[in-house]
Write an enzyme that holds these catalytic residues in place. Structure first.
Site, PDB file in Angstrom:
ATOM      1  N   GLU A   1      14.070 -15.617   0.691  1.00 15.69           N
ATOM      2  CA  GLU A   1      14.343 -16.718   1.631  1.00 15.69           C
ATOM      3  C   GLU A   1      13.386 -17.879   1.379  1.00 15.69           C
ATOM      4  OE1 GLU A   1      13.761 -15.018   5.521  1.00 15.69           O
ATOM      5  OE2 GLU A   1      15.462 -13.665   5.291  1.00 15.69           O
TER       6      GLU A   1
ATOM      7  N   ASP B   1       0.829  -1.207   0.000  1.00  9.79           N
ATOM      8  CA  ASP B   1       0.000   0.000   0.000  1.00  9.79           C
ATOM      9  C   ASP B   1       0.871   1.268   0.000  1.00  9.79           C
ATOM     10  OD1 ASP B   1      -2.813   0.974   0.405  1.00  9.79           O
ATOM     11  OD2 ASP B   1      -1.911   1.900   2.164  1.00  9.79           O
TER      12      ASP B   1
END
Ligand code: GLC
Length: 549
Positions: A266, A217
């Site tokens: 990751e 956002d």
């Protein structure tokens, strides 16, 4: 590394590049417990619907605990679920059920501001000036002899001042805090390491739970240069270019996303992200780069007139920009912040939508039939383009904007902060109609949290499932066919003598032609596999798109 329930060695790490993503505004999608507010079990109950629609992913707008000062974009706690929407267990169940149905999940993350009920903000209010708790936000002394003037004359995006004065713990009027949006949305200080680390923790928290990506956002607002003296609004607006504006689109914002990217990587497959960044087109590639968020919204078609030349220019430019960062482009016509595109296209090009809504949506009268015709044609065109398409709940039903919500039922802060100037965004957030009749048209057992108009039943999933010519059946067909186009990202324009038609070919000899003009146009040789409206004597009528192979 914890893999989360999304772990699957065989998943294509590029799944997002040409995905069809369906935005769920959860409080208005499906209400399983009948309290008038949509919830996560409601989403789960509609997974068969999502599957039959043929989408690749869901983007879930904020579902976090919130007082709803801004429809959930005022977050009290980033690592929890609003109890009215469910629990973390419900969330896990939803992720598992979506994945089981072959649907990915992107969640909204709101990093520019917390809500004023976030424990950090409460702590900041209870702590003295200059304390570490205040350093997580942007507090300043006021101007004027007693500090009673805001530190600068900046305006909030929802209208009114962007600074609000607090009462100090001893009850005296004190410092001011910055909120680029509503006063219930204090801006975070992204120069603060603790803020940065906490968001990395949040990204891992949801990634570990199996979330496949994030919609970021107001991604262009996080980095701020608030060196004193703060420049007045007129100076900011008139002189500073992008890259050096005190809060929009500063270059340092990308350092934040480089850290986020390390977290995304990751995981296997890497988590994806899409930036909501209101920046000029040429500034988009950095947000969309592979060492940044990976993708950025392009709202150009959402703002464009219904015009062949405008569409072509936007498409060419955005494909080029996406190539510049090795991202794929995004295509959007509707979302929870704008007038639904079936309604926008029902109005003459260039209509001021704010003024039109303010007048109750009556002047000019919308040509709803034309609006839907154009909306379907536009969507079919976008679905033929390389890149990902973001659909907004209800557009697959051809829903129009609700323009007659009474003032006392409105919820959007843009309405309250701009009396007489704006009505806000509630008209595209009215709970979905699932059935022709019944309490809240099948949204839930109770009354919906925003009033639904009588005509909603005609646009319900129930009505449209039965009607072969419905917008819902058309979307299902289009999404099913689009799968064949998701393999390659090439596009070749076909130059035509009729300038009002846009024609391109995708691999496998897949033609898409849109007629923006007033007269029917000839189709090339081939088999029409889908058209957004019936053909007229073998020709492509006005405001229609056809796909041919
Ligand atoms: C984004 C959201 C919008 C929200 C604003 C503040 O633009 O899409 O709904 O009001 O940010 O968070």
């Amino acid at each position: 590394m914890r893999s989360g329930s999304g772990f699957d060695e065989t998943v294509d790490a590029n799944w997002w590049r040409q995905a069809t993503v369906y935005q769920i505004y959860p409080r208005s999608f499906a209400d399983a417990d009948g309290d008038g507010i949509g919830d996560l079990p409601g989403v789960v109950s509609r997974i068969p619907y999502l599957k039959s629609l043929g989408i690749d992913a869901v983007w879930l707008s904020p579902f976090y605990p919130s007082a709803l000062a801004d429809g959930g974009y005022d977050v009290d706690d980033y690592r929890n679920v609003d109890p009215r929407l469910g629990t973390l267990d419900d969330f896990d169940e939803m992720v598992a059920a979506l994945h089981e149905a072959g649907i990915k999940l992107i969640v909204d993350i709101v990093p520019n501001h917390t809500s004023d009920r976030h424990e950090w903000f409460k702590e900041a209010l209870a702590s003295p000036e200059g304390s570490p708790a205040r350093e997580r936000y942007i507090f300043r002394d006021g101007a004027g002899p007693s500090g009673c003037e805001p530190p600068a004359d900046w305006e909030s995006l929802f209208g009114g001042p962007a600074w609000t004065r607090v009462r100090e713990p001893d009850g005296t009027p004190g410092q001011w805090y910055l909120h680029l949006f509503a006063k219930e949305q204090p801006d975070l200080n992204w120069d603060n390491r603790e803020v940065r680390d906490d968001f990395l923790k949040t990204l891992r928290f949801w990634s570990d739970r199996g979330v496949d990506g994030f919609r970021v956002d107001v991604a262009h607002a996080l980095a701020k240069d608030l060196t004193e003296p703060l420049p007045p609004k007129a100076v900011i607006d008139a002189t500073l270019p992008h890259g050096s504006h005190p809060f929009w689109d500063r270059d340092e914002v990308h350092d934040i996303y480089a850290e986020w990217r390390q977290v995304f990587n990751e995981y296997h497959p890497p988590r994806t992200a899409v930036a909501e960044a209101g920046v000029p087109a040429h500034r988009r590639p950095r947000y969309a780069s592979a060492d940044g968020l990976g993708q950025a919204f392009n709202f150009d078609l959402l703002m464009a007139d219904w015009d062949a030349a405008a569409f072509r220019r936007i498409i060419e430019e955005n494909l080029e920009l996406a190539r510049a960062s090795d991202a794929s482009s995004t295509w959007v016509f509707s979302n929870h912040d704008v007038v639904r595109h079936a309604t926008r296209y029902a109005l003459p090009n260039g209509t001021d939508l704010h003024a039109w809504l303010l007048g109750g949506g009556a002047d000019p009268q919308p040509d709803k039939e034309q609006g839907l015709l154009r909306a379907r044609a536009a969507t079919l065109l976008a679905l033929a383009l390389p890149g990902s398409v973001y659909l907004y709940q209800g557009e697959e039903l051809g829903l129009h904007e609700v323009t007659d919500i009474p003032a006392d039922a409105r919820q959007d802060p843009a309405f309250f902060r701009n009396p007489g100037v704006e009505v806000g965004r509630d008209g595209c957030r009215v709970p979905l109609p699932w059935t022709v009749t019944g309490p809240s048209f099948g949204f839930g057992d109770g009354k919906a949290h925003l009033p639904q108009p009588d005509w909603f039943g005609q646009y319900s999933v129930e009505a449209e499932t039965k009607d072969e010519a419905s917008t819902l059946r058309f979307y299902r067909k289009a999404l099913e066919l689009r799968r064949r186009l998701q393999t390659s990202e090439e596009l070749q324009w076909v130059e035509r003598t009729d300038a009002s038609a846009l024609h391109f070919v995708r691999p496998g000899g897949w033609h898409s032609i849109t007629n923006f003009g007033t007269e029917p146009v000839e189709l090339p040789a081939g088999t029409v596999v889908l058209s957004s409206a019936p053909l007229s004597e073998g020709k492509l009528p006005t405001d229609t798109t056809a796909w041919l192979v």
